[in-house]
Design a protein around this motif. Structure first.
Motif: not given
Lengths: 363, 423
Positions: A76-89, A169-177
């Motif tokens: 199950a997803p909650h037992k996989r111990n995988i961190g995830m970052v989503f498109q809209n956070y 994110l906008d272009k500048q922030l995107r590059e920084q991130m």
């Protein structure tokens, strides 16, 4: 874990939503521990589906997904111990930033004092140490992004998945991130599987890139190899700017071949991914590898007529008609004594055999 | 205006030609304000005439008692001097005035009204007034004896006590009745005996049934709203039509359909008997009782729960649940900690909507409620239409109104009214 065993493995994975169309057609991928892998492709190419299968939110119709030596198809997803970052956070709006980060630790029953230390450490890592009591709604997009990254890392996941995390994110922030995420990856040594449709983002961040098209990986290679040595016309087109010329193969000589461009002339190219003599091929040539006024050592020398000049600061993007093809782009570096061309001028251009790759003909 | 003026008062912002900014701004906005006002006016007038004025008049009527003072205009002032705590009836002066009032009242045909009014307080007043009025013209002094001769109730001190108590311009007796209080013989407020108290139990039942209906609606609506919110538009639209279908059918038709389904010889009982779950002599009573009211009202009110829930759930991205799962929460924890808090505005809006509609619902309980399933609104209707005790009906309605206000304030304290989302 031994070094030769991949950390994440997709073994001939297929996925269909409706039983008629395969959105992922036999996907194979080995990810080494600590690697930063990007799945790059246009929307609908199956890259996000692959990520969701790894996270456990979609089930593979066929094939195996292996994490650290274990098949996780039935985990199950909650037992996989995988961190995830989503498109809209996907930060929980009713919790503060600190509570968001506490959440994965709470569900793991970590003692509160330990958990608070970890939360603070994770927030400090993304330079959000003083924002713990804010709510996500009070943060800017970039700040939310940092929190989302911190949340995916706070519970010491060894694998982190990122689904177009910088898309909003906008272009500048995107590059920084991009740099920040890259640094976090380098410092922590976590394995990252990253999904994006932005090729420059993929080139900036990744150790290796899997280029997806229509459910198939077209090429899996390091950024430089993808750019310099595309295996097929799709990758050549998708990564960076590219001149494509189509022609018929007239002869093959070892690694080289001669290609006739609709009777406008014959070009010599590296034979990479072609059929036999008489077949059609797509020639791929990077605009920055074209020389003006080439000397005699260049095997390919042609005339180009300048159609359009676009001044871009560091270089001048010049559109020419070459061999009857009027979308031929040449990048002229804006050096002190660069050739001053005007629209309508005719000039000699040339390129080397190793910069011109004969690839498959798509249609 | 010159520049020195501007400099002398730097705290007031001025425009380029020296007019204070606030003045200039309100001038610029005036036209927009007038237009907004004109757009609102028709609806505002409509609401004023059809909603606020009737409610205000209802609230007034629930305490209004002018009819006694108006009709018995000579008697009432003199009666104020009489000591109702003693044990003698009023003296001859009161009866002289009463005679005049009766004679005038009979001639102007107004004497029945105070009789009817006082009859609510003590049965017998209505007939006493009618009977006396017919004979009053022929009364000869001394009037006290003449009145008592005409009807010996005039010699009963308890009638006089009630008459004095209810002679003021306003009364609390309607509210007391509505809350099952009454006066004893010496005029103290006392709770009515259990076998005589109706309305408190009825309010209790109304709130309880409304609570049950709201709970059932919530339990039924939550999953379907969730499904609606995650389905692709094509299937969710179809499902939404099915949810809204009851809205497009007459309430009366739907309620009658429930009667056909639920009655003892109805479809459901027939099927249960046919399938052998029930004996033929053992059919379930599902209509004309509380069960009938609850079933039919849940059906009627379900869309009011689904719509706000759906509109809230639709705004909750699926990635929240996924994020919670990926962070290590099992499905239950993820639902309780992450999804449910997000739906609170919808739950709040839907529940308060269904509850408020339920406590004032009339037609369904009237048709399928029977004895045990009638609600306070049915008694309000009874007092408006049959017993014609409008004061009591108004008092009952006002209590219902205050209960809704109280509920609203409570909700605002707990959930916050800004969090409510109706669609």
């Amino acid at each position: 874990m031994s070094n030769d065993q991949p950390y994440v493995q997709f073994k001939n994975v297929q996925k269909s939503y409706d039983g008629v169309i395969l959105v992922v057609k036999g996907f194979n991928l080995d990810v080494a521990e600590g690697e930063f892998i990007t799945m790059l492709g246009p929307s609908g190419s199956g890259k996000t589906t692959c990520l969701m299968m790894l996270a456990g939110f979609e089930t593979a119709t066929h094939g195996d997904i292996i994490l650290d030596g274990q098949s996780i198809n039935d985990v199950a997803p909650h037992k996989r111990n995988i961190g995830m970052v989503f498109q809209n956070y996907a930060l929980f709006p009713h919790m503060t930033v600190a509570e968001n980060l506490m959440f994965p630790l709470e569900v793991r029953n970590m003692p509160k004092s330990d958990a608070q230390k970890k939360v603070q450490k994770a927030l400090d890592m993304v330079q959000m140490g003083s924002f713990g009591q804010r709510r996500p709604g009070q943060l800017s997009g970039g700040q939310q992004q940092r929190v989302a990254v911190a949340r995916a890392l706070v519970f010491d996941a060894k694998l982190v998945l990122m689904d177009e995390p910088l898309g909003a994110l906008d272009k500048q922030l995107r590059e920084q991130m991009q740099y920040e995420i890259k640094h976090i990856h380098d410092n922590l040594g976590v394995t990252v599987v990253y999904v994006t449709h932005d090729q420059s983002e993929a080139l900036t961040m990744s150790d290796r890139i899997a280029v997806f098209d229509d459910g198939v990986v077209k090429q899996l290679a390091s950024p430089s190899e993808l750019y310099e040595k595309p295996d097929n016309a799709f990758v050549a087109q998708f990564i960076g700017e590219n001149n494509t010329l189509r022609g018929k193969i007239t002869s093959i000589d070892g690694n080289d071949c001669r290609v006739d461009i609709d009777g406008h002339g014959e070009m010599i190219a590296q034979a990479i991914n072609i059929g036999g003599v008489g077949d059609m091929t797509t020639l791929s040539l990077r605009p920055e590898r074209v020389w003006l006024d080439p000397d005699d050592t260049f095997p390919n020398v042609f005339e180009g007529k300048v159609e359009e000049l676009i001044y871009l600061g560091d270089h001048i993007r010049t559109r020419m008609t070459v061999c009857g093809h009027d979308e031929f782009i040449v990048k002229i570096p804006n050096s002190t004594d660069h050739k001053d061309l005007q629209v309508g001028d005719t000039t000699k251009i040339g390129w080397k055999v190793e910069d011109c790759r004969a690839l498959d003909c798509t249609d | 205006m010159n520049s020195s003026v501007k400099h002398s008062n730097p705290s007031v912002m001025v425009t380029a030609d020296g007019v204070p900014l606030m003045v200039s701004l309100s001038r610029a906005k005036r036209k927009a304000k007038i237009r907004a006002l004109l757009l609102v006016t028709p609806l505002f007038l409509f609401i004023l005439v059809t909603f606020f004025i009737p409610i205000a008049s209802m609230l007034l009527r629930s305490v209004d008692n002018e009819v006694v003072e108006e009709t018995l205009s000579r008697t009432v002032p003199i009666l104020q001097g009489w000591d109702q705590t003693g044990d003698t009836i009023p003296d001859e002066t009161v009866f002289v005035a009463l005679h005049q009032d009766f004679v005038d009242g009979y001639r102007e045909k107004t004497i029945g009204s105070p009789g009817r009014r006082l009859n609510y307080e003590k049965p017998g007043f209505s007939s006493l007034f009618r009977k006396t009025a017919r004979k009053a013209e022929k009364f000869e002094p001394p009037y006290q004896a003449a009145f008592i001769k005409a009807d010996k109730k005039w010699g009963d001190i308890n009638y006089w006590r009630v008459l004095k108590r209810e002679s003021g311009p306003s009364t609390d007796s309607y509210y007391m009745t509505a809350l099952d209080y009454g006066y004893n013989d010496i005029g103290e407020r006392v709770a009515k005996a259990d076998d005589q108290s109706i309305y408190v139990d009825l309010f209790g039942r109304t709130f309880w049934i409304s609570f049950v209906i709201t709970s059932i609606c919530l339990v039924l609506a939550f999953p379907i709203s969730y499904l609606l919110s995650i389905l692709p538009a094509k299937s969710s639209n179809l499902l939404m039509i099915l949810v809204l279908l009851p809205f497009w059918t007459s309430l009366l038709v739907r309620t009658s359909a429930w009667i056909a389904l639920l009655q003892q010889q109805g479809v459901i009982n027939d099927m249960l008997v046919w399938a052998g779950f029930l004996g033929d002599d053992n059919r379930l009573a599902m209509i004309h009782n509380q069960a009938g009211t609850i079933i039919a009202m849940v059906h009627v009110l379900l869309p009011f729960m689904v719509l706000p829930l759906y509109s809230v759930m639709k705004t909750i991205p699926q990635s929240y649940m996924r994020a919670a799962r990926s962070l290590g929460a099992n499905p239950f924890t993820a639902f309780v900690r992450v999804y449910l808090p997000g739906t609170i505005p919808g739950i709040g809006a839907g529940s308060i909507l269904v509850f408020i509609i339920s406590i004032g619902y009339y037609i369904t309980p009237a048709l399928v409620g029977g004895q045990s399933g009638t609600l306070i609104s049915n008694f309000i209707a009874y007092h408006l239409q049959s017993s014609l005790n409008w004061g009591l009906a108004a008092a009952l309605g006002a209590i219902l109104l205050f209960a809704v206000f109280a509920l609203y304030i409570l909700y605002d304290k707990i959930v916050g009214i800004d969090n409510m989302k109706l669609g």
